[in-house]
Design an enzyme around this catalytic site. Structure first.
Site, mmCIF file in Angstrom:
data_model
loop_
_atom_site.group_PDB
_atom_site.id
_atom_site.type_symbol
_atom_site.label_atom_id
_atom_site.label_comp_id
_atom_site.label_asym_id
_atom_site.label_seq_id
_atom_site.Cartn_x
_atom_site.Cartn_y
_atom_site.Cartn_z
ATOM 1 N N GLY A 104 0.581 -4.942 0.887
ATOM 2 C CA GLY A 104 -0.595 -4.972 0.016
ATOM 3 C C GLY A 104 -0.329 -5.626 -1.329
ATOM 4 N N GLU A 128 -0.594 -9.231 -0.675
ATOM 5 C CA GLU A 128 -2.022 -9.457 -0.389
ATOM 6 C C GLU A 128 -2.831 -9.484 -1.685
ATOM 7 O OE1 GLU A 128 -1.840 -6.237 2.604
ATOM 8 O OE2 GLU A 128 -2.897 -7.624 3.918
ATOM 9 N N ALA A 168 0.879 -1.173 0.000
ATOM 10 C CA ALA A 168 0.000 0.000 0.000
ATOM 11 C C ALA A 168 0.918 1.225 0.000
ATOM 12 C CB ALA A 168 -0.865 -0.013 1.252
ATOM 13 N N GLU A 214 4.461 -5.228 7.266
ATOM 14 C CA GLU A 214 3.692 -4.150 7.903
ATOM 15 C C GLU A 214 4.101 -3.882 9.351
ATOM 16 O OE1 GLU A 214 2.377 -6.402 5.860
ATOM 17 O OE2 GLU A 214 0.819 -5.518 4.604
HETATM 18 N N1 CAA Z 1 4.643 3.114 -0.638
HETATM 19 C C1 CAA Z 1 5.043 4.272 -1.184
HETATM 20 N N2 CAA Z 1 6.206 4.412 -1.851
HETATM 21 C C2 CAA Z 1 6.978 3.307 -1.974
HETATM 22 C C3 CAA Z 1 6.612 2.063 -1.436
HETATM 23 C C4 CAA Z 1 5.360 1.987 -0.732
HETATM 24 N N3 CAA Z 1 4.905 0.850 -0.213
HETATM 25 N N4 CAA Z 1 7.584 1.165 -1.699
HETATM 26 C C5 CAA Z 1 8.525 1.827 -2.402
HETATM 27 N N5 CAA Z 1 8.176 3.124 -2.573
HETATM 28 C C6 CAA Z 1 8.897 4.189 -3.251
HETATM 29 C C7 CAA Z 1 10.072 4.675 -2.403
HETATM 30 O O1 CAA Z 1 9.614 5.625 -1.443
HETATM 31 C C8 CAA Z 1 10.971 5.279 -3.456
HETATM 32 O O2 CAA Z 1 10.443 6.540 -3.817
HETATM 33 P P1 CAA Z 1 11.412 7.837 -3.880
HETATM 34 O O3 CAA Z 1 12.365 7.510 -5.007
HETATM 35 O O4 CAA Z 1 10.481 8.950 -4.204
HETATM 36 O O5 CAA Z 1 12.086 7.920 -2.574
HETATM 37 C C9 CAA Z 1 10.757 4.347 -4.650
HETATM 38 O O6 CAA Z 1 9.527 3.661 -4.416
HETATM 39 C C10 CAA Z 1 11.855 3.307 -4.810
HETATM 40 O O7 CAA Z 1 11.982 2.617 -3.575
HETATM 41 P P2 CAA Z 1 13.370 2.428 -2.796
HETATM 42 O O8 CAA Z 1 14.297 3.554 -3.101
HETATM 43 O O9 CAA Z 1 13.059 2.166 -1.360
HETATM 44 O O10 CAA Z 1 13.921 1.114 -3.520
HETATM 45 P P3 CAA Z 1 14.897 0.012 -2.896
HETATM 46 O O11 CAA Z 1 15.282 -0.875 -4.032
HETATM 47 O O12 CAA Z 1 15.973 0.646 -2.101
HETATM 48 O O13 CAA Z 1 13.981 -0.817 -1.871
HETATM 49 C C11 CAA Z 1 11.979 -1.979 -1.185
HETATM 50 C C12 CAA Z 1 12.900 -1.582 -2.358
HETATM 51 C C13 CAA Z 1 12.704 -2.967 -0.265
HETATM 52 C C14 CAA Z 1 10.760 -2.651 -1.776
HETATM 53 C C15 CAA Z 1 11.584 -0.726 -0.374
HETATM 54 O O14 CAA Z 1 11.090 0.258 -1.280
HETATM 55 C C16 CAA Z 1 10.518 -0.944 0.665
HETATM 56 O O15 CAA Z 1 10.803 -1.486 1.728
HETATM 57 N N6 CAA Z 1 9.259 -0.524 0.406
HETATM 58 C C17 CAA Z 1 8.182 -0.588 1.341
HETATM 59 C C18 CAA Z 1 7.666 -2.014 1.502
HETATM 60 C C19 CAA Z 1 6.570 -2.065 2.547
HETATM 61 O O16 CAA Z 1 6.788 -1.781 3.709
HETATM 62 N N7 CAA Z 1 5.352 -2.447 2.132
HETATM 63 C C20 CAA Z 1 4.221 -2.548 2.994
HETATM 64 C C21 CAA Z 1 3.419 -1.275 2.926
HETATM 65 S S1 CAA Z 1 2.184 -1.179 4.167
HETATM 66 C C22 CAA Z 1 0.856 -2.055 3.568
HETATM 67 O O17 CAA Z 1 0.915 -2.654 2.496
HETATM 68 C C23 CAA Z 1 -0.350 -1.987 4.438
HETATM 69 C C24 CAA Z 1 -1.463 -2.911 4.076
HETATM 70 O O18 CAA Z 1 -1.376 -4.111 4.192
HETATM 71 C C25 CAA Z 1 -2.746 -2.359 3.707
#
Ligand code: CAA
Length: 260
Positions: free
Chosen positions: A112, A115, A66, A135
């Site tokens: 998400g 999911e 998400a 999460e």
């Molecule tokens: N939401 C918003 N933006 C996201 C994102 C997310 N879930 N995942 C990645 N991005 C964005 C980053 O912020 C970044 O944007 P900027 O360039 O503007 O900073 C861009 O995508 C590239 O990401 P990274 O620079 O972080 O890339 P990386 O290769 O270094 O890392 C990754 C990749 C490990 C996937 C890392 O991006 C990450 O950990 N992302 C978040 C994963 C996460 O926590 N997901 C769960 C979300 S909560 C959820 O889903 C709730 C639910 O169940 C309803």
């Protein structure tokens, strides 16, 4: 229909839906969820479509979760509504679609994103895919069905381990755990999904839809899967597809199903 965050294409009775926010690793904001919901509804309503393949654009991510930026300042009520809306508009909709949906997991499928893949009926992953429910590392829990569907797919113990550690697993482990059906080279991912679609397309769309309904009923608290199977089995006898399938067998020819 023109979308901002997804692309759709139909070919050979397959609807391809591609989530297209590669700079955000295809993270799901509310607008993307709304567009996906519409595309799936259109696919369900279109008689020419027999199978739907869902993937993410680029080579890095299916969906990285998400959109964290969107919900970072939400209140308790806003959090509940985000989750409830998502369940209704997309995740439950996909799971209960009567046409098979194949997730082509082409990279990160996190939160998400995993999911969403889990609400699809079949999952095929590329070798580079990484899957997890991270999460709790953000202080929140999976909110798009992950606590339920992960346990259904891999069992309670592994689900709690994945959720509590927030650790990502690779495609090989995901295959071993039963989280994905197949693993392929990234260059062959769509081909593998199309091979599965080809086998599906030979069969009665009506019967497939009814079977999905019966299988889903077994995982629904308020329903009895065996009763649903009896109903759907009986209903099959009233369909044109059943007449065509049995006639074709007896006449030693290939069936020509109309999905009716
Ligand atoms: N939401 C918003 N933006 C996201 C994102 C997310 N879930 N995942 C990645 N991005 C964005 C980053 O912020 C970044 O944007 P900027 O360039 O503007 O900073 C861009 O995508 C590239 O990401 P990274 O620079 O972080 O890339 P990386 O290769 O270094 O890392 C990754 C990749 C490990 C996937 C890392 O991006 C990450 O950990 N992302 C978040 C994963 C996460 O926590 N997901 C769960 C979300 S909560 C959820 O889903 C709730 C639910 O169940 C309803």
């Amino acid at each position: 229909m023109a979308y901002n965050n997804i692309q759709t294409e139909s070919k050979d009775n397959i609807l391809y839906i591609t989530i297209n926010r590669p700079k955000q690793l295809n993270a799901l904001n509310r607008e993307t969820i709304g567009e996906l919901s519409q595309a799936f509804k259109d696919g369900e309503a279109n008689n020419d479509i027999q199978v739907i393949i869902l993937t993410g654009s680029g080579e890095k991510a299916f969906v990285a979760g998400a959109d964290i930026k969107e919900f970072a300042n939400y209140s308790v009520e806003e959090g509940k509504s985000l989750s409830a809306d998502g369940h209704k508009k997309l995740f439950d909709l996909v799971e209960s679609l009567r046409k098979p949906v194949i997730a082509a997991v082409n990279g990160f499928a996190l939160g998400g994103g995993l999911e969403l893949a889990m609400s699809c009926h079949i999952r095929v992953a590329s070798e580079n895919a990484k899957m997890g429910l991270p999460e709790v590392s953000l202080g929140v829990i999976p909110g798009y069905g992950g606590t339920q569907r992960l346990a259904q797919l891999v069992g309670k113990g592994k689900a709690i381990e994945m959720v509590a550690t927030a650790v990502m697993i690779n495609a090989e482990d995901a295959h071993h755990w039963g989280l994905v059906n197949h693993v392929t080279f990234q260059s062959e991912l769509l081909e593998k999904c199309e091979e599965i679609a080809k086998a599906i397309k030979k069969n009665s769309p009506k019967a497939i839809g009814n079977a999905i309904k019966a299988i889903n009923a077994g995982f629904d608290e308020g329903k009895n899967g065996f009763e649903e199977e009896i109903n759907q089995f009986g209903n099959s006898f009233g369909t044109a597809d059943f007449k065509e399938g049995t006639s074709a067998f007896l006449e030693k020819r290939k069936p020509n199903f109309k999905g009716e």
